[in-house]
Design an enzyme around this catalytic site. Structure first.
Site, PDB file in Angstrom:
ATOM      1  N   HIS A 130       1.085  -1.012   0.017  1.00  0.00           N
ATOM      2  CA  HIS A 130       0.068   0.352  -0.321  1.00  0.00           C
ATOM      3  C   HIS A 130       1.050   0.757  -0.028  1.00  0.00           C
ATOM      4  O   HIS A 130       0.104   2.280   0.403  1.00  0.00           O
ATOM      5  CB  HIS A 130      -0.860   0.157   1.085  1.00  0.00           C
ATOM      6  CG  HIS A 130      -1.952  -1.368   0.710  1.00  0.00           C
ATOM      7  ND1 HIS A 130      -3.154  -1.442   0.968  1.00  0.00           N
ATOM      8  CD2 HIS A 130      -1.809  -2.509   1.781  1.00  0.00           C
ATOM      9  CE1 HIS A 130      -4.054  -2.437   0.497  1.00  0.00           C
ATOM     10  NE2 HIS A 130      -3.297  -3.209   1.422  1.00  0.00           N
TER      11      HIS A 130
ATOM     12  N   LYS B 138      33.213  10.947   9.765  1.00  0.00           N
ATOM     13  CA  LYS B 138      33.583  11.315  11.308  1.00  0.00           C
ATOM     14  C   LYS B 138      34.664  12.503  11.313  1.00  0.00           C
ATOM     15  O   LYS B 138      33.886  12.808  12.245  1.00  0.00           O
ATOM     16  CB  LYS B 138      34.203   9.582  11.600  1.00  0.00           C
ATOM     17  CG  LYS B 138      33.115   8.643  11.807  1.00  0.00           C
ATOM     18  CD  LYS B 138      33.412   7.362  12.567  1.00  0.00           C
ATOM     19  CE  LYS B 138      32.622   6.539  12.162  1.00  0.00           C
ATOM     20  NZ  LYS B 138      33.594   5.316  12.518  1.00  0.00           N
TER      21      LYS B 138
HETATM   22  O1  F6P Z   1      30.739   2.991  11.152  1.00  0.00           O
HETATM   23  C1  F6P Z   1      30.512   2.358  10.667  1.00  0.00           C
HETATM   24  C2  F6P Z   1      31.696   0.917  11.733  1.00  0.00           C
HETATM   25  O2  F6P Z   1      32.400   1.001  12.098  1.00  0.00           O
HETATM   26  C3  F6P Z   1      30.921  -0.021  11.198  1.00  0.00           C
HETATM   27  O3  F6P Z   1      31.366  -0.971  10.628  1.00  0.00           O
HETATM   28  C4  F6P Z   1      30.052  -0.636  12.937  1.00  0.00           C
HETATM   29  O4  F6P Z   1      29.836  -1.493  12.799  1.00  0.00           O
HETATM   30  C5  F6P Z   1      29.806   0.677  13.499  1.00  0.00           C
HETATM   31  O5  F6P Z   1      30.456   1.388  13.353  1.00  0.00           O
HETATM   32  C6  F6P Z   1      29.989   0.446  14.646  1.00  0.00           C
HETATM   33  O6  F6P Z   1      31.460   0.176  15.175  1.00  0.00           O
HETATM   34  P1  F6P Z   1      31.956  -0.223  17.202  1.00  0.00           P
HETATM   35  O7  F6P Z   1      31.458  -1.461  16.925  1.00  0.00           O
HETATM   36  O8  F6P Z   1      33.705  -0.414  16.712  1.00  0.00           O
HETATM   37  O9  F6P Z   1      31.027   0.874  17.774  1.00  0.00           O
END
Ligand code: F6P
Length: 545
Positions: free
Chosen positions: A388, A508
């Site tokens: 839907h 990041k």
């Molecule tokens: O930002 C990606 C990542 O590195 C993923 O691959 C990972 O699952 C997630 O961040 C969390 O990372 P962590 O378990 O080291 O906090």
């Protein structure tokens, strides 16, 4: 590592191109009419699953060529390399051994001469005794009250897996405990997840492979403040209300969590492949350790199948090859995952990370830019809700969207005729997508002539049907492993590293640069592009409204 040729230079790839030219306009109606046994020959039953791939735009010859492609690309050797603990994650120089996480106690899987299976079972045993204590009320909080609420803090692979599996296996969970998941750095996530919870009865599981992830550490610090404030300011309360899951003992200790309350895993487990490691502690607490072991058994059955079944009846290999057919030859941009089970509502989101973080790559193993398409966009929602919403585009849009339909023969909630109606829709959709409705058929039904083009369905829209008996911890484990190895198959053929994720780094780094610019009161000189600087100024001017 042996050098692997570009897939596009392989003889089978070239033959597939020529074959595609001949087949691309053939309709599924024709393929079914020409081969009355098509449904039987394109159905594989293995490990409690039925895969019917007959509603794909392919013939037996297509599959023969795809299977040859797998052989020529060295898939067999790549599978063996993974299971043997070779460092196939070449950019991070690590083995990729999530298969060891579900190996039985007596298995032997070595990393540099060490059998890692006993390590895995030692952690599983500790998890089992911890989760048993939580479930029975034996684990007491700082004030002596039993824990009633488990809040899991993590993100990406340290959240999507446990959350998806918890939601999927909710039927089997201990309902006297409340489970919540916090991942987003948006304070709303934490605020809503802890709303109404009593700190004296709440335990936080902080999950982070690296224990450096901004979102997780920010949420964990907020959680610590929330707990201590809620328990009258006593810092020693942390000991009874925080456990950590990580590969990084030092950073766990630095954060203030006693490493007695830490459950470890290893750098040969990728984040998005970690739901079956200690990262699954919240799930184990919810469903109990025996069911968690059944969940692992489901993974293991598919691991063995992937390693030993001939490719023509190997479920992950078949799914991977079918995906390559659409991705690289039909140039389909996306894949829809459509589970017909409400418990699986987070499964598409989970598969987004599994697939897109693994195979969203544009250089090959040796760092050369790829000249072929790699991983697709993965998306989806449970049926029948999606019907839907977006199925209009699947049926009549201009884009080709291959889809996986996942369903179960038996319902865990057999209410009246609900399940038969759900499954009637499940079967109807793949039928409608494949065969459509011709202009003549519409005309024969009568009605307004001007509507005919609008009510005509071209059909020829490909689907896989994956049918299982019942949603159980075992079947969910199998389903996850099915997709893990599908992703592996595709990454091996595309000659890319499915196990790193450098693409998440740049954002990041830039966020770390921007964060102090947002909080500083000085009118800092912003040295971004014009758009970003303007947006930051606008935000700073209005944030205190
Ligand atoms: O930002 C990606 C990542 O590195 C993923 O691959 C990972 O699952 C997630 O961040 C969390 O990372 P962590 O378990 O080291 O906090």
């Amino acid at each position: 590592m042996t050098s692997v040729p570009s897939p596009i230079e392989l003889p089978a790839w070239r033959e597939l191109q020529a074959h595609f030219g001949r087949l691309k306009n053939t309709h599924l109606r024709t393929l079914f009419a020409e081969d009355p046994r098509r449904a039987e020959t394109m159905t594989v039953d293995a490990e409690g699953m039925r895969l019917d791939y007959s509603k794909n735009r392919m013939t037996a010859e297509t599959m023969t060529l795809l299977l040859r492609l797998a052989e020529e690309a060295g898939l067999r050797e790549r599978i063996e390399a993974m299971f043997s603990g070779d460092r196939i994650n070449v950019t991070e120089d690590r083995p990729v051994l999530h298969v060891a996480l579900r190996a039985p106690r007596d298995a032997v899987i070595e990393v540099e001469g060490d059998n890692v299976v006993p390590w895995v079972h030692e952690v599983l045993d500790r998890m089992a005794s911890f989760s048993d204590r939580l479930r029975s009320g034996d684990w007491r909080g700082h004030t002596g009250r039993p824990i009633r609420n488990v809040v899991s803090i993590g993100i990406g692979g340290s959240d999507l897996g446990p959350q998806m599996a918890y939601e999927t296996l909710l039927h089997y969970s201990e309902r006297s405990l409340t489970f919540r998941f916090v991942s987003n750095i948006d304070g709303t996530d934490f605020a809503e997840a802890t709303r109404g919870l009593d700190p004296a009865e709440t335990l936080f599981i902080v999950s982070s492979k690296s224990f450096t992830t901004l979102e997780t550490l920010t949420n964990a610090r907020t959680a610590r403040r929330w707990l201590i404030e809620g328990l009258g300011g006593d810092e020693s309360a942390v000991a009874k209300h925080f456990v950590a899951i990580s590969t990084n003992e030092k950073l766990v200790a630095d954060f203030g969590i006693d490493t007695i309350n830490m459950f470890g895993f290893w750098d040969w487990v990728g984040g998005r492949y970690s739901v079956d490691s200690a990262i699954g502690l919240s799930l184990m607490t919810a469903i109990g350790s025996d069911r968690f072991r059944a969940f692992l058994d489901g993974f293991h059955a598919i691991d063995e199948h992937f390693r030993s079944a001939p490719f023509e009846s190997n479920l992950p290999v078949l799914l991977g090859l079918i995906g390559i057919w659409y991705d690289n030859f039909f140039e389909a941009e996306s894949v829809a995952i459509l589970p017909y089970d409400q418990y699986l509502h987070r499964f598409p989101a989970y598969l987004q990370q599994l697939d897109m973080e693994s195979n969203g790559k544009s250089v090959d193993l040796s760092g050369r830019p790829v000249e072929w398409q790699t991983g697709p966009t993965v998306w989806g929602e449970p049926g029948t809700n999606g019907q839907h919403a977006f199925y209009q585009l699947l049926h009549q849009g201009t884009k080709l969207v291959p889809a996986d339909f996942i369903g179960f023969c038996r319902s865990l909630n057999p209410l009246g005729e609900h399940h038969d109606l759900l499954m009637a829709n499940f079967f109807a959709q793949t039928e409608a997508l494949a065969f459509g409705r011709t202009e003549d058929e519409v005309r024969a039904e009568g009605g307004d002539e001007r509507q005919i083009p609008h009510r005509t369905f071209e059909g020829n829209r490909p689907t896989n049907t994956i049918l299982l008996d019942e949603l159980t911890p075992y079947s969910v484990g199998s389903l996850i492993a099915l997709y893990e190895h599908k992703v592996f198959t595709q990454g091996a053929i595309w000659n890319i590293n499915s196990f790193d994720q450098w693409g998440v780094e740049l954002g990041k780094v830039l966020a770390q640069r921007i964060a102090p610019e947002l909080t500083s009161v000085e009118a800092s000189s912003l040295e971004h592009d014009g758009s970003t600087s303007n947006l930051i100024r606008h935000y700073k001017a209005r944030r205190k409204a």
